[in-house]
Design a protein around this motif. Structure first.
Motif, mmCIF file in Angstrom:
data_model
loop_
_atom_site.group_PDB
_atom_site.id
_atom_site.type_symbol
_atom_site.label_atom_id
_atom_site.label_comp_id
_atom_site.label_asym_id
_atom_site.label_seq_id
_atom_site.Cartn_x
_atom_site.Cartn_y
_atom_site.Cartn_z
ATOM 1 N N ASN A 175 0.831 -1.214 0.000
ATOM 2 C CA ASN A 175 0.000 0.000 0.000
ATOM 3 C C ASN A 175 0.857 1.253 0.000
ATOM 4 O OD1 ASN A 175 -2.498 -1.082 -0.100
ATOM 5 N ND2 ASN A 175 -2.732 -1.241 2.125
ATOM 6 N N LYS A 176 1.817 1.292 0.925
ATOM 7 C CA LYS A 176 2.646 2.489 1.075
ATOM 8 C C LYS A 176 3.433 2.796 -0.207
ATOM 9 C CE LYS A 176 6.620 4.115 3.724
ATOM 10 N NZ LYS A 176 7.530 3.939 4.846
ATOM 11 N N TYR A 177 4.087 1.770 -0.731
ATOM 12 C CA TYR A 177 4.980 2.021 -1.867
ATOM 13 C C TYR A 177 4.228 2.248 -3.173
ATOM 14 C CZ TYR A 177 8.618 0.373 1.363
ATOM 15 O OH TYR A 177 9.454 0.213 2.436
ATOM 16 N N THR A 178 3.097 1.517 -3.363
ATOM 17 C CA THR A 178 2.364 1.723 -4.620
ATOM 18 C C THR A 178 1.696 3.105 -4.626
ATOM 19 O OG1 THR A 178 0.470 0.498 -3.751
ATOM 20 C CG2 THR A 178 1.955 -0.693 -5.224
ATOM 21 N N GLU A 179 1.302 3.553 -3.439
ATOM 22 C CA GLU A 179 0.723 4.900 -3.367
ATOM 23 C C GLU A 179 1.808 5.939 -3.661
ATOM 24 O OE1 GLU A 179 -1.980 7.470 -0.324
ATOM 25 O OE2 GLU A 179 -1.819 5.311 -0.003
ATOM 26 N N LEU A 180 2.958 5.752 -3.001
ATOM 27 C CA LEU A 180 4.062 6.682 -3.163
ATOM 28 C C LEU A 180 4.514 6.776 -4.628
ATOM 29 C CD1 LEU A 180 5.888 8.299 -1.160
ATOM 30 C CD2 LEU A 180 7.508 6.427 -1.359
ATOM 31 N N GLU B 33 2.755 5.887 -7.222
ATOM 32 C CA GLU B 33 1.584 6.005 -8.102
ATOM 33 C C GLU B 33 1.388 4.790 -9.007
ATOM 34 O OE1 GLU B 33 2.734 9.812 -9.707
ATOM 35 O OE2 GLU B 33 1.288 10.817 -8.410
ATOM 36 N N MET C 66 -0.841 2.344 -7.790
ATOM 37 C CA MET C 66 -2.042 1.724 -7.204
ATOM 38 C C MET C 66 -2.973 1.146 -8.275
ATOM 39 S SD MET C 66 -2.132 2.045 -3.883
ATOM 40 C CE MET C 66 -3.557 2.518 -2.936
ATOM 41 N N ASP C 67 -3.122 1.879 -9.390
ATOM 42 C CA ASP C 67 -4.082 1.460 -10.421
ATOM 43 C C ASP C 67 -3.462 0.520 -11.448
ATOM 44 O OD1 ASP C 67 -5.750 3.231 -9.178
ATOM 45 O OD2 ASP C 67 -5.253 4.895 -10.541
ATOM 46 N N ASP D 190 11.375 10.673 -3.705
ATOM 47 C CA ASP D 190 10.718 9.730 -2.783
ATOM 48 C C ASP D 190 11.632 8.539 -2.496
ATOM 49 O OD1 ASP D 190 8.431 11.233 -2.553
ATOM 50 O OD2 ASP D 190 7.426 10.233 -4.232
#
Ligand SMILES: Nc1ncnc2c1ncn2[C@@H]1O[C@H](COP(=O)(O)OP(=O)(O)OP(=O)(O)O)[C@@H](O)[C@H]1O
Length: 233
Positions: free
Chosen positions: A119-124, A126, A128-129, A175
């Motif tokens: 969750n943390k890394y895919t959000e960071l 981008e 997620m989708d 990041d």
């Protein structure tokens, strides 16, 4: 044997087609520090990384991570590090999320830590989708991000990164820089190659400089700053 070293490279020589690409390379890394592996194009940085991960055979020398000898305990040795190659090496038949699952299985990452980090890394980064997509539908930078996340999922003592900022946009690069510092604070040691000298100065504690396959200098980053910059390009 010095168990305080997270990585020990002792008198390593690597030959390709009878040509010595690395010659009698010796250095060590102490835990919780970032070491920059620098040198001009063709100096042997990627070859050294590949020798450490065991994808290229040494003709002489030994390599130990946390006291584990690559030639004696490879099964245990390989759990001591994760690696981000210069070019993403993703499998065409696996989605982004399946790559993450492969790393979870390989490194026995507990479900809760796995979910939190994905969750943390895919959000960071981008992504997620993009979790259900295959590598061919991703841009090069996105593939590099997916590969980077894979390597950051496990808690390994040693992170090996060949050109970490290559292909990343400035935001993702910043990041990643923060994440690497965070990992260092948690005790992870990081060996990275880069031609970006500003990053070397900002991030690294130590440096190892390769010139034509030999170590030409090494030490604390403060000493690198005193060297002629032309030597490291
Ligand atoms: N598979 C190979 N076959 C023949 N020569 C090789 C092979 N791989 C690397 N070399 C040679 O080994 C030397 C070191 O290459 P290496 O990729 O390790 O350098 P590098 O320091 O990572 O360079 P760069 O900064 O350009 O990425 C070069 O002279 C290269 O041509």
């Amino acid at each position: 044997m010095d168990f305080q070293s997270v990585l020990q490279v002792n008198n390593c020589t690597v030959k390709i087609n009878d040509t010595s690409i690395l010659k009698d390379v010796t250095f060590e890394m102490i835990p919780g520090r970032i070491t920059a592996l620098v040198g001009h194009n063709g100096a042997g940085k990627s070859t050294l990384m590949k020798a450490i991960i065991g994808s290229i055979e040494k003709s002489e020398g030994t390599i130990l991570i946390n006291g584990m000898n690559q030639d004696e305990t490879f099964a245990d040795y390989k759990y001591q590090f994760s690696y981000i190659p210069e070019e993403p090496l993703l499998l065409n038949e696996l989605t982004v999320f399946q790559h993450f699952q492969l790393y979870q299985k390989s490194y026995d990452i507990p479900d809760a830590i796995f979910a939190e980090r994905v969750n943390k890394y895919t959000e960071l980064f981008e992504l997620m989708d993009r979790l259900d997509e295959y590598p061919e539908s991703l841009s090069k930078g996105m593939r590099q991000k997916a590969q980077t996340i894979c390597a950051l999922l496990p808690d390994v003592p040693l992170l090996l990164i060949d050109e970490p900022f290559m292909g990343l946009d400035v935001y993702a690069g910043a990041d990643l820089e923060k994440l690497l510092c965070e990992r260092r604070e948690q005790g992870t040691s990081i060996l990275l190659t880069t031609h970006q000298l500003d990053k070397v100065h900002d991030l690294a504690n130590d440096f190892v400089m390769l010139t034509d396959g030999c170590i030409s200098s090494l030490g604390k980053i403060e000493h690198f700053e005193k060297l002629d910059r032309r030597d490291s390009k």
